[in-house]
Design a protein around this motif. Structure first.
Motif, short mmCIF file in Angstrom:
data_model
loop_
_atom_site.label_atom_id
_atom_site.label_comp_id
_atom_site.label_asym_id
_atom_site.label_seq_id
_atom_site.Cartn_x
_atom_site.Cartn_y
_atom_site.Cartn_z
N LEU A 238 -2.66 -3.24 2.90
CA LEU A 238 -3.40 -3.92 1.83
C LEU A 238 -3.12 -5.41 1.91
O LEU A 238 -1.96 -5.84 1.90
CB LEU A 238 -2.98 -3.38 0.46
N PHE A 239 -4.17 -6.20 2.03
CA PHE A 239 -4.07 -7.66 1.93
C PHE A 239 -4.59 -8.04 0.54
O PHE A 239 -5.73 -7.70 0.21
CB PHE A 239 -4.94 -8.36 2.98
N LEU A 296 -10.53 -1.29 11.07
CA LEU A 296 -11.53 -1.25 10.01
C LEU A 296 -11.07 -2.12 8.85
O LEU A 296 -9.98 -1.90 8.29
CB LEU A 296 -11.75 0.19 9.53
N PHE A 297 -11.88 -3.10 8.50
CA PHE A 297 -11.52 -4.07 7.47
C PHE A 297 -12.47 -3.92 6.28
O PHE A 297 -13.64 -4.22 6.38
CB PHE A 297 -11.59 -5.49 8.04
N PHE A 298 -11.93 -3.41 5.17
CA PHE A 298 -12.71 -3.24 3.94
C PHE A 298 -12.49 -4.46 3.06
O PHE A 298 -11.48 -4.58 2.37
CB PHE A 298 -12.27 -1.97 3.20
N ASP A 299 -13.44 -5.39 3.09
CA ASP A 299 -13.34 -6.59 2.27
C ASP A 299 -13.79 -6.29 0.85
O ASP A 299 -14.63 -5.42 0.62
CB ASP A 299 -14.21 -7.69 2.88
N GLU A 300 -13.19 -6.99 -0.12
CA GLU A 300 -13.50 -6.76 -1.53
C GLU A 300 -13.46 -5.27 -1.84
O GLU A 300 -14.41 -4.68 -2.36
CB GLU A 300 -14.86 -7.37 -1.89
N ALA A 301 -12.34 -4.68 -1.49
CA ALA A 301 -12.21 -3.21 -1.51
C ALA A 301 -12.20 -2.62 -2.91
O ALA A 301 -12.33 -1.40 -3.05
CB ALA A 301 -10.93 -2.81 -0.78
N VAL A 337 -6.37 0.52 9.34
CA VAL A 337 -7.30 0.27 8.23
C VAL A 337 -6.69 -0.81 7.34
O VAL A 337 -5.53 -0.69 6.92
CB VAL A 337 -7.56 1.55 7.39
N ILE A 338 -7.46 -1.86 7.08
CA ILE A 338 -7.01 -2.95 6.21
C ILE A 338 -7.93 -3.04 5.02
O ILE A 338 -9.15 -3.13 5.17
CB ILE A 338 -6.98 -4.29 6.97
N LEU A 339 -7.35 -3.01 3.83
CA LEU A 339 -8.10 -3.22 2.60
C LEU A 339 -7.78 -4.61 2.08
O LEU A 339 -6.62 -5.03 2.11
CB LEU A 339 -7.71 -2.19 1.54
N ALA A 350 -3.01 5.88 -5.95
CA ALA A 350 -2.97 6.89 -4.88
C ALA A 350 -3.06 6.23 -3.51
O ALA A 350 -2.47 6.71 -2.54
CB ALA A 350 -4.11 7.88 -5.07
N PHE A 351 -3.78 5.13 -3.43
CA PHE A 351 -3.86 4.40 -2.17
C PHE A 351 -2.58 3.60 -1.93
O PHE A 351 -2.06 3.56 -0.82
CB PHE A 351 -5.06 3.45 -2.17
N VAL A 352 -2.11 2.95 -2.99
CA VAL A 352 -0.93 2.09 -2.86
C VAL A 352 0.25 2.86 -2.30
O VAL A 352 0.99 2.37 -1.44
CB VAL A 352 -0.57 1.47 -4.23
N ARG A 353 0.43 4.10 -2.74
CA ARG A 353 1.56 4.91 -2.27
C ARG A 353 1.47 5.21 -0.77
O ARG A 353 2.47 5.51 -0.13
CB ARG A 353 1.61 6.23 -3.05
N ARG A 354 0.27 5.15 -0.24
CA ARG A 354 0.07 5.53 1.17
C ARG A 354 -0.06 4.33 2.11
O ARG A 354 -0.26 4.50 3.30
CB ARG A 354 -1.17 6.43 1.27
N PHE A 355 0.06 3.13 1.58
CA PHE A 355 0.03 1.95 2.44
C PHE A 355 1.35 1.81 3.19
O PHE A 355 2.43 2.02 2.63
CB PHE A 355 -0.20 0.68 1.61
N HIS A 356 1.25 1.43 4.45
CA HIS A 356 2.46 1.11 5.21
C HIS A 356 2.91 -0.32 4.91
O HIS A 356 4.10 -0.64 5.03
CB HIS A 356 2.20 1.25 6.71
N ALA A 357 1.97 -1.18 4.55
CA ALA A 357 2.30 -2.58 4.26
C ALA A 357 1.40 -3.09 3.15
O ALA A 357 0.19 -2.81 3.13
CB ALA A 357 2.13 -3.43 5.52
#
Length: 442
Positions: A238-239, A296-301, A337-339, A350-357
């Motif tokens: 997540l960026f 895969l870059f999901f902008d304005e996710a 995958v980058i959000l 639920a997504f935050v828990r699965r982010f590596h960074a």
């Protein structure tokens, strides 16, 4: 290579034609038996030879591949074969095959494969069905599969579908990048910049290097170090931070530095108000990206990855189902995958828990703005002595993107009046213009 590839494809078509013709002679009582000759290619220097050497297909698998490829090479391949053995015409349902909307020849189906490889032998027909099942490497690697049929119709009446990229690779030897479309709502993004052109906070840069290390060494970790059974192959990051702080450029540079294609997903084309359409669009996207090792870059996710709501009506229920489906597909993706989001708090837990960074892209500090100002202006532009970049950086709080906008405006103005000079008055006027655009007060 093109000539050698054409020669090998022609040889494979001759092999397939001979195989089918011999079998039809036996089936129609014109011969007692025949022997299947192995495919002998003219040379090893072709994409077809490379495919065979890589995957080591059995003769049944090679037959399936060539059955699916034949119409792409010779539109009348199957029609001519049947006409040669049934010159008076007539129905031949055992052979299978269907007519398409645009293609005027016969397209092979699963039933065609069963007829050619198994005839009326039920056990062998079931073996062919297994070759076209989801567990086979054809389907797992998204190479060849059966078209879905309407409910109630025989499963094997679906067409043999060969991935368009496999067709392109086997025929012309290259695979072009997918174009932006309704079926693939993503844009391939590149940059001419390099890491030295990017100014980020020290902690941000350190975490970006960790992602770069994962891209470079993940294969060794999973396979050489035997960790594939313990950890999932993909990586999720997540960026977050204000617009213009370098999130998109960083994702693009990660791809450039590591030789990976980067695709920015247009979420406006993915999210649909119609029930089930968002999941369908996501499925197409991830199916296309599978095994490509794209970034895969999901902008304005936030539009798709936002917090789930309490279920008050049917809309909330299906919106939450979309998030759950997306979570499943992202976890199963074997690439990066980058959000990107303006606020970390906007993303579902639920997504935050699965982010590596989870990487913060803050507004640049005074020192970082100084570096950006100093690096951004072209050397052809003469900077007046009354401009002190330290003072400009301290006085005006702008993002890297904002500074670049100011630079572009000043450079165009200098070119327009043939001065090729930048003085403090022009610079501050351009900064004021950027402030007004961003809704800021000087």
């Amino acid at each position: 290579m093109p000539t050698q590839n054409a020669q090998n494809l022609e040889q494979a078509l001759i092999w397939l034609r001979s195989f089918i013709s011999d079998w039809l002679n036996v089936y129609l009582g014109k011969a007692q038996d025949f022997e299947i000759e192995p495919l002998s290619l003219h040379n090893e220097n072709s994409t077809l030879a490379a495919f065979i050497n890589q995957h080591k297909p059995s003769y049944e698998e090679l037959t399936l591949l060539m059955l699916a490829l034949a119409p792409h090479l010779t539109p009348s391949f199957f029609s001519k074969l049947i006409a040669e053995h049934l010159p008076e015409g007539g129905d031949f349902p055992e052979f299978g095959g269907v007519k398409a909307t645009n293609h005027r020849g016969l397209l092979p189906t699963g039933e065609t494969a069963q007829f050619i490889l198994a005839g009326d032998d039920l056990e062998k027909r079931l073996d062919v069905q297994r070759l076209l099942g989801y567990e086979h490497w054809f389907a797992q690697k998204h190479i060849l599969w059966l078209e879905a049929v309407r409910e109630g119709e025989p499963l094997m009446s679906g067409r043999l579908l060969l991935d368009p990229e496999v067709v392109e690779q086997l025929t012309v030897g290259t695979v072009s990048k997918p174009r932006f479309s309704m079926d693939f709502p993503a844009e391939h993004i590149t940059t001419q910049m390099c890491w030295e052109d990017l100014v980020l906070h020290t902690n941000t840069f350190r975490q970006i290097r960790e992602i770069e290390n994962w891209i470079k060494h993940n294969g060794t970790l999973l396979h050489d170090w035997d960790m594939a059974k313990k950890i999932k192959p993909g990586y999720r990051a997540l960026f977050y931070g204000p617009p213009g702080t370098g999130k998109t450029l960083t994702a693009t540079l990660l791809g450039k530095q590591t030789g990976k294609d980067v695709f920015r997903i247009d979420l406006s084309r993915v999210v649909s108000k119609y029930i089930g359409e968002t999941e369908k669009n996501l499925s197409k996207l991830f199916d296309k990206a599978e095994h490509k090792n794209w970034i895969l870059f999901f902008d304005e996710a936030d539009a798709l990855f936002g917090k789930r709501t309490d279920i008050r009506d049917a809309h909330d229920k299906y919106a939450n189902q979309e998030v759950a489906y997306l979570l499943q597909r992202i976890e199963g993706y074997n690439g990066l995958v980058i959000l990107a989001s303006n606020q970390r708090g906007n993303i579902d837990d639920a997504f935050v828990r699965r982010f590596h960074a989870i990487i913060h892209f803050p507004m640049p500090s005074t020192e970082e703005r100084y570096e950006i100002w100093r690096k951004t202006f072209p050397p052809q532009l003469n900077i007046a002595a009354d401009i002190d970049w330290q003072q400009i950086a301290a006085r005006y709080e702008l993002t890297g993107a904002g500074i670049l906008n100011v630079t572009q405006f000043c450079a165009i103005e200098a070119l327009a009046d043939n001065s090729v000079c930048l003085d403090l008055k022009r610079l501050e006027a351009a900064i004021l213009r950027e402030y007004i655009k961003e809704g800021k007060v000087v």
